[in-house]
Design a protein around this motif. Structure first.
Motif, PDB file in Angstrom:
ATOM      1  N   LEU A 174       3.340   1.736   6.470  1.00  0.00           N
ATOM      2  CA  LEU A 174       4.125   0.729   7.187  1.00  0.00           C
ATOM      3  C   LEU A 174       3.356  -0.579   7.300  1.00  0.00           C
ATOM      4  O   LEU A 174       3.913  -1.658   7.068  1.00  0.00           O
ATOM      5  N   LYS A 175       2.062  -0.491   7.623  1.00  0.00           N
ATOM      6  CA  LYS A 175       1.248  -1.704   7.726  1.00  0.00           C
ATOM      7  C   LYS A 175       1.172  -2.415   6.375  1.00  0.00           C
ATOM      8  O   LYS A 175       1.270  -3.647   6.304  1.00  0.00           O
ATOM      9  N   ALA A 176       1.013  -1.623   5.309  1.00  0.00           N
ATOM     10  CA  ALA A 176       0.962  -2.225   3.976  1.00  0.00           C
ATOM     11  C   ALA A 176       2.278  -2.929   3.657  1.00  0.00           C
ATOM     12  O   ALA A 176       2.283  -4.021   3.070  1.00  0.00           O
ATOM     13  N   SER A 177       3.397  -2.311   4.053  1.00  0.00           N
ATOM     14  CA  SER A 177       4.702  -2.929   3.813  1.00  0.00           C
ATOM     15  C   SER A 177       4.866  -4.204   4.619  1.00  0.00           C
ATOM     16  O   SER A 177       5.384  -5.211   4.115  1.00  0.00           O
ATOM     17  N   VAL A 178       4.425  -4.169   5.880  1.00  0.00           N
ATOM     18  CA  VAL A 178       4.515  -5.357   6.733  1.00  0.00           C
ATOM     19  C   VAL A 178       3.649  -6.478   6.164  1.00  0.00           C
ATOM     20  O   VAL A 178       4.063  -7.641   6.106  1.00  0.00           O
ATOM     21  N   ASP A 179       2.436  -6.112   5.719  1.00  0.00           N
ATOM     22  CA  ASP A 179       1.546  -7.118   5.130  1.00  0.00           C
ATOM     23  C   ASP A 179       2.158  -7.709   3.864  1.00  0.00           C
ATOM     24  O   ASP A 179       2.057  -8.916   3.613  1.00  0.00           O
TER      25      ASP A 179
END
Length: 346
Positions: A174-179
């Motif tokens: 999720l963090k990678a997607s948000v980034d």
């Protein structure tokens, strides 16, 4: 039988071990720091099963990594010396009531040396794809087996361990997607620089900061000379390649604190915090010469591109807001183009 042959016989690899390893690495847990959540689960496993030792272990290609332990501090072991490497092979190795009497485990270091492990019981940690990536296990220096209720509780705790691994993997994804979304929202896809919207947001921020701290702030407007001719002669795809190459060149020549963006079309804008007018002129001249020296190839032809640059600088008097700064830099750019192009004005 050689030692290598003996190890292969006692510790075989599954035919799908590469898929199992891929499932393991998806969790990105081998190098993750210790966690209180996992420590709590190993402590609870040892208490429920009434044994002194409990471990969460992940089995990689050649080593088994202990991610949490109770009763005995372990970091990692060679795969051939770890009970858990056997347990990932199937149910017939998930409980060994006397390790010293099992040919697979009798000679292992934890069996033959302190603490002289005898009982081993584990539940595989099964990935969402169905692969056993490791175990939650309990051990004792006395022979014995778990009761049915204890094994049932160990299975439930193992599911909690996997739930934590899944949660952390999902959080990272999720963090990678948000980034990635943040990057897409702020980055010009072609040049890799800030897009216009992000550039203007950063400009407002830098102006506010320079007003507050009375620090220098300069802006450099860059326009590629006669770029329409490039597109007309060589095609828009080559024109895009040229823009991308110049974007890389700009990124390589700015500082961490600088903000470089695509202002529109073939026009770029670079914000230079803590940089007075003279420093901005020197930067602009260096960038101009490097753009001119850059060679772009199309087929057998080598193409060079030049740029005109205009410099503006905050002076806290007549140039004291974002619009005035850009207008000053844009006016200087206009003079550079009027004066024959491939030069710096400001």
């Amino acid at each position: 039988m050689s030692a290598a042959e003996k190890i292969t016989t006692l510790y075989p690899r599954q035919s799908d071990d590469q898929q199992r390893l891929a499932a393991l690495h998806r969790y990105d847990a081998l190098d993750a720091p210790a966690s209180e959540d996992f420590s709590f689960l190993t402590e609870l496993a040892a208490k429920v099963c009434d044994v002194p030792y409990a471990f969460i272990t992940l089995v990689d290609t050649e080593r088994a990594f202990v991610k949490s332990c109770t009763g005995l501090a372990l970091d990692s072991l060679p795969r051939s010396q770890c009970y858990c490497a056997l347990a990932v092979l199937g149910d017939n190795a998930t409980e060994i009531c006397d390790l010293s009497k099992d040919a697979r485990t009798a000679a292992m270091p934890l069996t033959t040396a302190a603490p002289f492990m005898r009982m081993y019981s584990s539940v595989p940690l099964t990935s969402s794809e169905g692969f056993a990536i490791g175990t939650l296990c309990v051990m004792d220096s006395k022979p014995g087996c778990l009761s049915t209720s204890q094994r049932d509780m160990l299975r439930k705790l193992a599911r909690q361990v996997m739930a934590l691994f899944e949660l952390r993997a999902n959080d990272r994804a999720l963090k990678a997607s948000v980034d990635e979304l943040a990057t897409l929202a702020t980055t010009d896809e072609l040049t890799g620089l800030h897009n216009r919207r992000s550039l203007m947001n950063r400009l407002r921020f830098e102006v506010a900061r320079t007003r507050r701290f009375r620090t220098p702030l300069s802006a450099v407007m860059v326009d590629l000379d006669r770029f329409k001719n490039i597109n007309d002669e060589f095609g828009h795809q080559f024109g895009d390649e040229v823009l991308a190459a110049i974007g890389r060149l700009v990124r390589e020549n700015v500082r961490v604190i600088d903000v470089a963006g695509r202002y529109g079309g073939e026009e770029l804008c670079i914000l230079l915090p803590n940089t007075p007018l003279e420093g901005a002129r020197k930067f602009a001249e260096t960038l101009r010469s490097r753009i001119e020296a850059q060679v772009h190839s199309t087929g057998a032809r080598a193409v060079t591109v030049t740029a005109s640059l205009g410099v503006g600088s905050f002076n806290h008097m007549d140039i004291d807001d974002a619009d005035m700064l850009l207008k000053q830099a844009d006016a200087a750019l206009y003079r550079a183009k009027a004066n024959g192009r491939n030069c710096v004005e400001g």
